[in-house]
Enzyme design. Structure first.
Site, PDB file in Angstrom:
ATOM      1  N   HIS A 197       2.853   3.814  -8.894  1.00 18.66           N
ATOM      2  CA  HIS A 197       2.762   2.391  -9.246  1.00 18.66           C
ATOM      3  C   HIS A 197       4.043   1.938  -9.953  1.00 18.66           C
ATOM      4  O   HIS A 197       4.552   0.852  -9.688  1.00 18.66           O
ATOM      5  CB  HIS A 197       1.536   2.133 -10.131  1.00 18.66           C
ATOM      6  CG  HIS A 197       0.230   2.362  -9.418  1.00 18.66           C
ATOM      7  ND1 HIS A 197      -0.041   1.807  -8.188  1.00 18.66           N
ATOM      8  CD2 HIS A 197      -0.853   3.105  -9.738  1.00 18.66           C
ATOM      9  CE1 HIS A 197      -1.251   2.187  -7.797  1.00 18.66           C
ATOM     10  NE2 HIS A 197      -1.767   2.980  -8.710  1.00 18.66           N
TER      11      HIS A 197
ATOM     12  N   ASP B 173       0.826  -1.212   0.000  1.00 21.81           N
ATOM     13  CA  ASP B 173       0.000   0.000   0.000  1.00 21.81           C
ATOM     14  C   ASP B 173       0.861   1.265   0.000  1.00 21.81           C
ATOM     15  O   ASP B 173       1.931   1.292   0.608  1.00 21.81           O
ATOM     16  CB  ASP B 173      -0.915  -0.026   1.239  1.00 21.81           C
ATOM     17  CG  ASP B 173      -2.025   0.994   1.129  1.00 21.81           C
ATOM     18  OD1 ASP B 173      -2.307   1.463   0.007  1.00 21.81           O
ATOM     19  OD2 ASP B 173      -2.618   1.336   2.163  1.00 21.81           O
TER      20      ASP B 173
ATOM     21  N   LEU C 267      11.059 -20.547  -5.495  1.00 22.40           N
ATOM     22  CA  LEU C 267      10.138 -19.604  -4.858  1.00 22.40           C
ATOM     23  C   LEU C 267       8.835 -19.612  -5.647  1.00 22.40           C
ATOM     24  O   LEU C 267       8.860 -19.627  -6.877  1.00 22.40           O
ATOM     25  CB  LEU C 267      10.741 -18.190  -4.877  1.00 22.40           C
ATOM     26  CG  LEU C 267       9.796 -17.036  -4.530  1.00 22.40           C
ATOM     27  CD1 LEU C 267       9.397 -17.082  -3.055  1.00 22.40           C
ATOM     28  CD2 LEU C 267      10.439 -15.675  -4.830  1.00 22.40           C
TER      29      LEU C 267
ATOM     30  N   ARG D  95       1.933  -5.055   5.870  1.00 16.69           N
ATOM     31  CA  ARG D  95       1.201  -4.019   5.133  1.00 16.69           C
ATOM     32  C   ARG D  95       1.968  -2.706   5.255  1.00 16.69           C
ATOM     33  O   ARG D  95       2.184  -2.209   6.356  1.00 16.69           O
ATOM     34  CB  ARG D  95      -0.219  -3.830   5.667  1.00 16.69           C
ATOM     35  CG  ARG D  95      -0.936  -2.735   4.887  1.00 16.69           C
ATOM     36  CD  ARG D  95      -2.367  -2.505   5.281  1.00 16.69           C
ATOM     37  NE  ARG D  95      -2.958  -1.576   4.320  1.00 16.69           N
ATOM     38  CZ  ARG D  95      -4.151  -1.693   3.784  1.00 16.69           C
ATOM     39  NH1 ARG D  95      -4.937  -2.678   4.119  1.00 16.69           N
ATOM     40  NH2 ARG D  95      -4.600  -0.796   2.913  1.00 16.69           N
TER      41      ARG D  95
ATOM     42  N   ASN E  11       1.381   3.348  -2.998  1.00 18.67           N
ATOM     43  CA  ASN E  11       1.898   3.802  -4.304  1.00 18.67           C
ATOM     44  C   ASN E  11       1.302   5.140  -4.711  1.00 18.67           C
ATOM     45  O   ASN E  11       2.007   6.040  -5.165  1.00 18.67           O
ATOM     46  CB  ASN E  11       1.532   2.796  -5.401  1.00 18.67           C
ATOM     47  CG  ASN E  11       2.344   1.540  -5.338  1.00 18.67           C
ATOM     48  OD1 ASN E  11       3.306   1.458  -4.599  1.00 18.67           O
ATOM     49  ND2 ASN E  11       1.940   0.546  -6.105  1.00 18.67           N
TER      50      ASN E  11
ATOM     51  N   GLU F  21       1.260 -13.640  11.883  1.00 19.52           N
ATOM     52  CA  GLU F  21       1.699 -12.427  12.576  1.00 19.52           C
ATOM     53  C   GLU F  21       1.507 -11.254  11.609  1.00 19.52           C
ATOM     54  O   GLU F  21       1.763 -11.396  10.413  1.00 19.52           O
ATOM     55  CB  GLU F  21       3.188 -12.533  12.938  1.00 19.52           C
ATOM     56  CG  GLU F  21       3.527 -13.689  13.840  1.00 19.52           C
ATOM     57  CD  GLU F  21       2.892 -13.551  15.223  1.00 19.52           C
ATOM     58  OE1 GLU F  21       2.810 -12.423  15.734  1.00 19.52           O
ATOM     59  OE2 GLU F  21       2.486 -14.591  15.782  1.00 19.52           O
TER      60      GLU F  21
ATOM     61  N   SER G 259      -8.222  -5.138   4.329  1.00 22.97           N
ATOM     62  CA  SER G 259      -8.690  -4.868   2.959  1.00 22.97           C
ATOM     63  C   SER G 259      -9.089  -6.127   2.178  1.00 22.97           C
ATOM     64  O   SER G 259      -8.697  -6.293   1.029  1.00 22.97           O
ATOM     65  CB  SER G 259      -7.620  -4.088   2.175  1.00 22.97           C
ATOM     66  OG  SER G 259      -7.361  -2.858   2.792  1.00 22.97           O
TER      67      SER G 259
ATOM     68  N   GLU H 201     -12.102  -4.769  -5.244  1.00 27.10           N
ATOM     69  CA  GLU H 201     -12.610  -3.405  -4.996  1.00 27.10           C
ATOM     70  C   GLU H 201     -11.870  -2.354  -5.844  1.00 27.10           C
ATOM     71  O   GLU H 201     -12.377  -1.251  -6.052  1.00 27.10           O
ATOM     72  CB  GLU H 201     -12.465  -3.027  -3.506  1.00 27.10           C
ATOM     73  CG  GLU H 201     -13.432  -3.747  -2.569  1.00 27.10           C
ATOM     74  CD  GLU H 201     -13.060  -5.210  -2.314  1.00 27.10           C
ATOM     75  OE1 GLU H 201     -11.858  -5.548  -2.404  1.00 27.10           O
ATOM     76  OE2 GLU H 201     -13.974  -6.026  -2.059  1.00 27.10           O
TER      77      GLU H 201
ATOM     78  N   TRP I 220     -11.522  -2.125  -8.870  1.00 25.47           N
ATOM     79  CA  TRP I 220     -12.222  -1.777 -10.114  1.00 25.47           C
ATOM     80  C   TRP I 220     -12.922  -0.427  -9.991  1.00 25.47           C
ATOM     81  O   TRP I 220     -13.301   0.182 -10.978  1.00 25.47           O
ATOM     82  CB  TRP I 220     -13.254  -2.849 -10.481  1.00 25.47           C
ATOM     83  CG  TRP I 220     -12.637  -4.155 -10.885  1.00 25.47           C
ATOM     84  CD1 TRP I 220     -12.675  -5.316 -10.174  1.00 25.47           C
ATOM     85  CD2 TRP I 220     -11.886  -4.450 -12.077  1.00 25.47           C
ATOM     86  NE1 TRP I 220     -11.995  -6.318 -10.846  1.00 25.47           N
ATOM     87  CE2 TRP I 220     -11.507  -5.809 -12.020  1.00 25.47           C
ATOM     88  CE3 TRP I 220     -11.498  -3.699 -13.190  1.00 25.47           C
ATOM     89  CZ2 TRP I 220     -10.764  -6.427 -13.026  1.00 25.47           C
ATOM     90  CZ3 TRP I 220     -10.761  -4.320 -14.195  1.00 25.47           C
ATOM     91  CH2 TRP I 220     -10.404  -5.663 -14.105  1.00 25.47           C
TER      92      TRP I 220
ATOM     93  N   TRP J 297       2.622   8.064  -2.708  1.00 21.83           N
ATOM     94  CA  TRP J 297       4.025   8.322  -3.072  1.00 21.83           C
ATOM     95  C   TRP J 297       4.094   9.074  -4.400  1.00 21.83           C
ATOM     96  O   TRP J 297       4.807  10.062  -4.544  1.00 21.83           O
ATOM     97  CB  TRP J 297       4.788   7.001  -3.172  1.00 21.83           C
ATOM     98  CG  TRP J 297       6.273   7.161  -3.303  1.00 21.83           C
ATOM     99  CD1 TRP J 297       7.196   7.094  -2.305  1.00 21.83           C
ATOM    100  CD2 TRP J 297       7.015   7.442  -4.515  1.00 21.83           C
ATOM    101  NE1 TRP J 297       8.456   7.303  -2.804  1.00 21.83           N
ATOM    102  CE2 TRP J 297       8.378   7.528  -4.161  1.00 21.83           C
ATOM    103  CE3 TRP J 297       6.651   7.631  -5.849  1.00 21.83           C
ATOM    104  CZ2 TRP J 297       9.381   7.780  -5.102  1.00 21.83           C
ATOM    105  CZ3 TRP J 297       7.650   7.900  -6.787  1.00 21.83           C
ATOM    106  CH2 TRP J 297       8.996   7.964  -6.397  1.00 21.83           C
TER     107      TRP J 297
ATOM    108  N   SER K 129      -7.228  -5.657  -6.069  1.00 18.68           N
ATOM    109  CA  SER K 129      -8.349  -6.279  -5.355  1.00 18.68           C
ATOM    110  C   SER K 129      -9.633  -6.175  -6.178  1.00 18.68           C
ATOM    111  O   SER K 129      -9.712  -5.374  -7.124  1.00 18.68           O
ATOM    112  CB  SER K 129      -8.556  -5.583  -4.006  1.00 18.68           C
ATOM    113  OG  SER K 129      -9.140  -4.312  -4.210  1.00 18.68           O
TER     114      SER K 129
HETATM  115  C1  FPP Z   1      -1.881   0.009  -3.429  1.00 16.19           C
HETATM  116  O1  FPP Z   1      -1.448   1.335  -3.327  1.00 16.19           O
HETATM  117  C2  FPP Z   1      -1.265  -0.633  -4.581  1.00 16.19           C
HETATM  118  C3  FPP Z   1      -1.949  -1.152  -5.631  1.00 16.19           C
HETATM  119  C4  FPP Z   1      -3.425  -1.165  -5.723  1.00 16.19           C
HETATM  120  C5  FPP Z   1      -1.238  -1.731  -6.784  1.00 16.19           C
HETATM  121  C6  FPP Z   1      -0.006  -2.496  -6.472  1.00 16.19           C
HETATM  122  C7  FPP Z   1       0.866  -2.482  -7.664  1.00 16.19           C
HETATM  123  C8  FPP Z   1       2.206  -2.420  -7.662  1.00 16.19           C
HETATM  124  C9  FPP Z   1       3.035  -2.536  -6.454  1.00 16.19           C
HETATM  125  C10 FPP Z   1       2.963  -2.245  -8.930  1.00 16.19           C
HETATM  126  C11 FPP Z   1       2.593  -3.167  -9.976  1.00 16.19           C
HETATM  127  C12 FPP Z   1       2.849  -4.570  -9.603  1.00 16.19           C
HETATM  128  C13 FPP Z   1       2.925  -5.528 -10.509  1.00 16.19           C
HETATM  129  C14 FPP Z   1       3.193  -6.916 -10.065  1.00 16.19           C
HETATM  130  C15 FPP Z   1       2.804  -5.234 -11.936  1.00 16.19           C
HETATM  131  P1  FPP Z   1      -2.517   2.511  -3.502  1.00 16.19           P
HETATM  132  O2  FPP Z   1      -2.570   2.869  -4.930  1.00 16.19           O
HETATM  133  O3  FPP Z   1      -3.822   2.107  -2.896  1.00 16.19           O
HETATM  134  O4  FPP Z   1      -1.843   3.656  -2.657  1.00 16.19           O
HETATM  135  P2  FPP Z   1      -2.559   4.775  -1.804  1.00 16.19           P
HETATM  136  O5  FPP Z   1      -3.122   4.116  -0.579  1.00 16.19           O
HETATM  137  O6  FPP Z   1      -1.439   5.704  -1.485  1.00 16.19           O
HETATM  138  O7  FPP Z   1      -3.615   5.400  -2.667  1.00 16.19           O
END
Ligand code: FPP
Length: 224
Positions: free
Chosen positions: A29, A12, A122, A172, A14, A191, A180, A59, A61, A17, A57
């Site tokens: 992302h 969480d 892995l 997380r 992206n 844990e 979530s 959600e 969408w 950031w 997720s």
């Molecule tokens: C949650 O952060 C992250 C996502 C919904 C997407 C995760 C994707 C990546 C880490 C990159 C792509 C990965 C692959 C494997 C191609 P958020 O967008 O909800 O962040 P926020 O809470 O700051 O809005």
């Protein structure tokens, strides 16, 4: 010392950031994908057998189409450029989720799974269009449809994580304390570590700190 067999991660932060550093959620992302690669490498170094990453997720969408398309494009480019490398490194990729994407992406996901199916070093479980409540309802529906006895062993058989051991720990990032709709069944005895850093800022050192913390705790599983 507790052995670590399976780490699950909610990546969480992206969006925040990206907005903070580049005024664009999508830039977050893109940066987050770099962290994914770092964490995969570090997971191998730590000889951990399963890594489950929450990438999209059921959600998600509800997000703007532009962001959804960007995420899937990123995934497509990642798979096309890295799947052979993952395969060479003896890494298996498994999608957990309901594959309802474009024909092109569905095909690429299936091909990537097939190519790496036999790999043993892995297993990366990529949770894509994943929602735990739906997974549980779906498992229960199929169990009843097949007239199987209702018990824990049979439930596990119908979950998307069939044959995958439950996570030892959930991490997380992003300074938010919630699950979530992620692996609600499978996390029953895991844990949980909440990390303040946003996913693109999370690094190998932070990851190892959490792994080392986990190794030292006493796990009781209900006993004393
Ligand atoms: C949650 O952060 C992250 C996502 C919904 C997407 C995760 C994707 C990546 C880490 C990159 C792509 C990965 C692959 C494997 C191609 P958020 O967008 O909800 O962040 P926020 O809470 O700051 O809005």
């Amino acid at each position: 010392m507790n052995p670590i067999n399976h780490v699950a991660i909610i990546m969480d932060g992206n969006g925040r950031w990206g907005l903070k550093h580049k005024n664009s959620r999508n830039a977050g992302h893109k940066e987050g994908l770099k962290t994914v690669e770092k964490i995969i490498k570090e997971t191998i170094k730590n000889k951990i057998k399963y890594l489950t990453l929450y990438a999209f997720s059921t959600e998600n969408w509800k997000r703007p189409k532009k962001e959804i398309n960007y995420l899937f494009d990123l995934l497509e480019v990642f798979l096309k450029s890295k799947i052979d490398d993952l395969n060479k490194q003896n890494i298996r990729l498994k999608i957990i989720g309901f594959k309802k994407f474009s024909k092109k992406l569905n095909k690429l996901l299936e091909l990537s799974e097939k190519k790496t199916f036999k790999n043993k070093k892995l297993q990366i479980n990529l949770a894509l269009n994943y929602g735990s409540k739906f997974e549980i309802v779906n498992a229960f529906k199929n169990l009843c449809k097949n007239n199987d006895k209702i018990n824990l062993k049979n439930m596990n058989k119908y979950l998307l994580t069939k044959n995958i051991p439950d996570p030892d720990m959930l991490i997380r990032t992003g300074n938010t304390k919630r699950l979530s709709n992620f692996l609600l069944w499978q996390l029953a005895y895991s844990e949980i570590y909440f990390e303040k850093k946003l996913w693109p800022d999370f690094n190998e050192k932070d990851y190892n700190k959490i792994l080392n913390k986990f190794k030292k705790i006493k796990r009781n599983f209900g006993k004393i």
